[in-house]
Design an enzyme around this catalytic site. Structure first.
Site, PDB file in Angstrom:
ATOM      1  N   ARG A  35      41.786 -81.555 107.358  1.00  7.75           N
ATOM      2  CA  ARG A  35      41.741 -82.870 106.705  1.00  7.75           C
ATOM      3  C   ARG A  35      40.470 -83.615 107.114  1.00  7.75           C
ATOM      4  O   ARG A  35      39.821 -83.281 108.103  1.00  7.75           O
ATOM      5  CB  ARG A  35      42.949 -83.720 107.124  1.00  7.75           C
ATOM      6  CG  ARG A  35      44.302 -83.243 106.637  1.00  7.75           C
ATOM      7  CD  ARG A  35      45.378 -84.206 107.162  1.00  7.75           C
ATOM      8  NE  ARG A  35      46.715 -83.725 106.902  1.00  7.75           N
ATOM      9  CZ  ARG A  35      47.428 -84.010 105.818  1.00  7.75           C
ATOM     10  NH1 ARG A  35      46.891 -84.780 104.893  1.00  7.75           N
ATOM     11  NH2 ARG A  35      48.651 -83.539 105.669  1.00  7.75           N
ATOM     12  N   GLY A  39      45.400 -86.316 112.863  1.00  2.98           N
ATOM     13  CA  GLY A  39      46.738 -86.906 112.859  1.00  2.98           C
ATOM     14  C   GLY A  39      47.764 -86.161 112.042  1.00  2.98           C
ATOM     15  O   GLY A  39      48.956 -86.462 112.132  1.00  2.98           O
ATOM     16  N   GLY A  40      47.318 -85.204 111.218  1.00  2.00           N
ATOM     17  CA  GLY A  40      48.269 -84.400 110.457  1.00  2.00           C
ATOM     18  C   GLY A  40      49.079 -85.188 109.444  1.00  2.00           C
ATOM     19  O   GLY A  40      48.738 -86.321 109.075  1.00  2.00           O
ATOM     20  N   GLY A 115      41.692 -73.248 109.624  1.00  2.00           N
ATOM     21  CA  GLY A 115      41.558 -72.148 110.556  1.00  2.00           C
ATOM     22  C   GLY A 115      42.409 -70.940 110.210  1.00  2.00           C
ATOM     23  O   GLY A 115      43.448 -71.045 109.552  1.00  2.00           O
ATOM     24  N   ILE A 180      63.987 -88.886 104.826  1.00  2.00           N
ATOM     25  CA  ILE A 180      62.851 -89.278 103.987  1.00  2.00           C
ATOM     26  C   ILE A 180      63.320 -89.953 102.709  1.00  2.00           C
ATOM     27  O   ILE A 180      62.796 -90.996 102.306  1.00  2.00           O
ATOM     28  CB  ILE A 180      61.981 -88.046 103.661  1.00  2.00           C
ATOM     29  CG1 ILE A 180      61.325 -87.506 104.936  1.00  2.00           C
ATOM     30  CG2 ILE A 180      60.910 -88.386 102.628  1.00  2.00           C
ATOM     31  CD1 ILE A 180      60.614 -86.181 104.759  1.00  2.00           C
ATOM     32  N   VAL A 233      71.246 -80.287  91.656  1.00  2.00           N
ATOM     33  CA  VAL A 233      70.182 -80.545  90.681  1.00  2.00           C
ATOM     34  C   VAL A 233      69.775 -79.237  90.012  1.00  2.00           C
ATOM     35  O   VAL A 233      69.490 -78.242  90.674  1.00  2.00           O
ATOM     36  CB  VAL A 233      68.971 -81.212  91.359  1.00  2.00           C
ATOM     37  CG1 VAL A 233      67.794 -81.284  90.406  1.00  2.00           C
ATOM     38  CG2 VAL A 233      69.343 -82.613  91.853  1.00  2.00           C
ATOM     39  N   ARG A 269      61.770 -79.981 104.527  1.00  2.00           N
ATOM     40  CA  ARG A 269      60.430 -79.460 104.747  1.00  2.00           C
ATOM     41  C   ARG A 269      60.517 -78.016 105.248  1.00  2.00           C
ATOM     42  O   ARG A 269      61.558 -77.586 105.746  1.00  2.00           O
ATOM     43  CB  ARG A 269      59.663 -80.332 105.754  1.00  2.00           C
ATOM     44  CG  ARG A 269      59.492 -81.773 105.269  1.00  2.00           C
ATOM     45  CD  ARG A 269      58.679 -82.604 106.251  1.00  2.00           C
ATOM     46  NE  ARG A 269      57.299 -82.153 106.353  1.00  2.00           N
ATOM     47  CZ  ARG A 269      56.335 -82.486 105.500  1.00  2.00           C
ATOM     48  NH1 ARG A 269      56.590 -83.277 104.471  1.00  2.00           N
ATOM     49  NH2 ARG A 269      55.103 -82.049 105.675  1.00  2.00           N
ATOM     50  N   HIS A 318      58.195 -86.281 117.666  1.00  2.00           N
ATOM     51  CA  HIS A 318      58.287 -86.397 119.126  1.00  2.00           C
ATOM     52  C   HIS A 318      58.734 -85.089 119.768  1.00  2.00           C
ATOM     53  O   HIS A 318      58.380 -84.804 120.909  1.00  2.00           O
ATOM     54  CB  HIS A 318      59.194 -87.556 119.532  1.00  2.00           C
ATOM     55  CG  HIS A 318      60.462 -87.673 118.763  1.00  2.00           C
ATOM     56  ND1 HIS A 318      60.520 -88.169 117.485  1.00  2.00           N
ATOM     57  CD2 HIS A 318      61.740 -87.357 119.082  1.00  2.00           C
ATOM     58  CE1 HIS A 318      61.774 -88.161 117.057  1.00  2.00           C
ATOM     59  NE2 HIS A 318      62.531 -87.661 118.005  1.00  2.00           N
ATOM     60  N   HIS A 441      70.155-111.174 128.788  1.00  2.00           N
ATOM     61  CA  HIS A 441      70.886-111.894 127.735  1.00  2.00           C
ATOM     62  C   HIS A 441      70.003-113.007 127.189  1.00  2.00           C
ATOM     63  O   HIS A 441      69.354-113.716 127.949  1.00  2.00           O
ATOM     64  CB  HIS A 441      72.165-112.484 128.316  1.00  2.00           C
ATOM     65  CG  HIS A 441      72.913-113.357 127.340  1.00  2.00           C
ATOM     66  ND1 HIS A 441      73.691-112.841 126.328  1.00  2.00           N
ATOM     67  CD2 HIS A 441      72.971-114.712 127.211  1.00  2.00           C
ATOM     68  CE1 HIS A 441      74.210-113.834 125.627  1.00  2.00           C
ATOM     69  NE2 HIS A 441      73.781-114.982 126.143  1.00  2.00           N
TER      70      HIS A 441
END
Length: 462
Positions: A35, A39-40, A115, A180, A233, A269, A318, A441
């Site tokens: 890209r 950051g993908g 790559g 998503i 579907v 995905r 993560h 609190h």
């Protein structure tokens, strides 16, 4: 050609974090990314831009529904869609530029291009071949589709296209009631679209604690999202002005159609490994197209490792980050490790949904004797003051040991609240440990403490 200790393929959360950790540990490191920005998927067309739009539309909702209740008299807000997209793009730039700065700071070479691995110890990028003692594949994932549903990223879109629509649709069909689909469906519902979510299963967000799932669907329904569950579907046809989705209800095999300006395909995905040359290398794969690894992220070819969405496990940024740190530490001769029993998941709708550990259904299936501590945000003073009292905290503990084995939260700031439980579980805490920890609190976090108290003599405020 440059010799490296490590070359990381992919600069998403797993890749860039792994590269940085490798560099911190003294390894000469490069990262391959095709890209124009680092950051993908996450930073460019995934986690970060979607959260920007979620935040913007949540502010819109607050202005439309709660400002007047608080004595804030303003004109009805209007949406400047181009400006909202510009705000989203600025957020992306800030984050991707930040990763580029971190690469420079840590003396990581960015090998620009796509790559491939012609052989163990070598990575080809464009016309250049680089050598490395070790290679880490962090190539991430791509959106998957359905037979008969052709994505054009204009009328029939994945999450990528949904983040840059030319205009706000009047009608949107979302195929898939996962994270998503529900997040982006919520965005466009708040922007004024009619949103219908079609899901193959009989429940939304598969794998979620069933009680949380029922409450979640109820609250989304109140916000105006329509659900068609148990529907397969069959296809999506497009014309110049609309798309038509055809589906069959599984309960009676009846066929139906629904028209929309935009169809969002959110059916999950799949690992993205095309072009890497894994077949020629003889790298073992799983039946699901994932790279097969051992307990130390090593593939079947010596010197090649893999992490993140490209391997088994939840496709979470993560999770990939933790694996990236672990494999870097392994390569540096340390004992890298990921505790897969304490990986939280979050849905950034309103209210948020977060979970960690086992669901009640999983505990029943495993025959674990457990107890439940539950507390509603209706009993939380801060939540009531902020018009955020929908939802609850549900804590599951082993009945014999009182050890926390799972927590499920639907409510305000759930994605942040879950982490005190993650820390508690990482250290093997009991529900009583959490219950006896002083919480400030008024805060939302008091609801977590009350749920822990509910595993003992009972909550104070219920």
């Amino acid at each position: 050609m440059t010799d490296y200790d490590v070359i990381v393929i992919g600069s998403g959360p797993g890749g860039y974090v792994s590269a940085i950790r490798c560099a911190q540990l003294g390894l000469k490191t490069a990262c391959v990314e095709g890209r124009d920005t680092l950051g993908g998927t996450c930073l460019n067309v995934g986690c970060i831009p979607s959260k920007a739009l979620l935040h913007a539309t949540e502010q819109l909702h607050e202005a439309e529904t709660n400002f007047e209740k608080m004595g804030l008299k303003v004109k009805a807000p209007t949406v400047d869609w181009k400006q909202m997209l510009a705000y989203k793009d600025d957020v992306i730039s800030q984050n991707t530029n930040g990763i580029e700065f971190l690469f420079k700071k840590n003396k990581i070479d960015w090998l620009k291009g796509w790559g491939s691995i012609p052989e163990a110890g070598k990575v080809k990028v464009g016309d250049e071949t680089h050598t490395a003692k070790n290679i880490i594949v962090a190539s991430g994932s791509e959106a998957s589709s359905l037979p008969g549903v052709e994505v054009d990223e204009k009328m029939v879109v994945t999450s990528t296209g949904a983040l840059e629509l030319g205009k706000i649709p009047k009608k949107m069909v979302v195929i898939g009631a996962g994270v998503i689909g529900l997040e982006l469906g919520s965005v466009y519902k708040r922007l004024g679209a009619e949103v219908t979510v079609i899901e193959f299963l009989d429940t939304i967000t598969p794998g979620m604690d069933a009680e949380v799932c029922r409450q979640f669907q109820k609250l989304l329904g109140k916000q105006g999202l329509d659900f068609v569950l148990g529907a397969a579907v069959q296809g999506a046809a497009t014309s110049k002005s609309k798309a038509t989705v055809t589906y069959k209800l599984r309960k009676d095999d009846s066929e139906h159609t629904i028209d929309a300006d935009t169809v969002l395909v959110a059916t999950g995905r799949r690992p993205y490994t095309d072009g890497l040359g894994l077949d020629a290398l003889g790298i073992a794969m799983t039946d699901r197209g994932q790279i097969k690894t051992d307990g130390h992220y090593a593939t079947s070819v010596k010197g090649i490792y893999a992490i993140g969405d490209a391997i088994a496990g939840p496709m979470l940024a993560h999770k990939a980050e933790d694996e990236g740190v672990a494999v870097a530490e392994i390569l540096a001769g340390q004992a890298g490790h990921v505790n897969y029993n304490v990986i939280p998941s979050v849905i950034y709708t309103h209210p948020e949904v977060a979970s960690v550990g086992k669901t009640e259904e999983q505990l029943k299936e495993a025959g674990v004797d457990y107890k439940i501590g539950k507390f509603s945000f209706m009993g939380n003073g801060r939540a009531k003051a902020n018009f955020a009292a929908d939802g609850f905290v549900k804590l599951l503990a082993d009945k014999k040991t009182d050890r926390i084995v799972g927590v499920h939260i639907i409510g305000p700031m759930a994605g942040d609240l879950i982490h005190e439980v993650c820390v508690a579980m990482e250290f093997g805490a009991a529900a009583e440990d959490l219950a006896r920890t002083c919480h400030a609190h008024p805060t939302y976090s008091e609801a977590v403490r009350e749920a822990a108290l509910a595993c003992g003599d009972g909550p104070i405020h219920a």
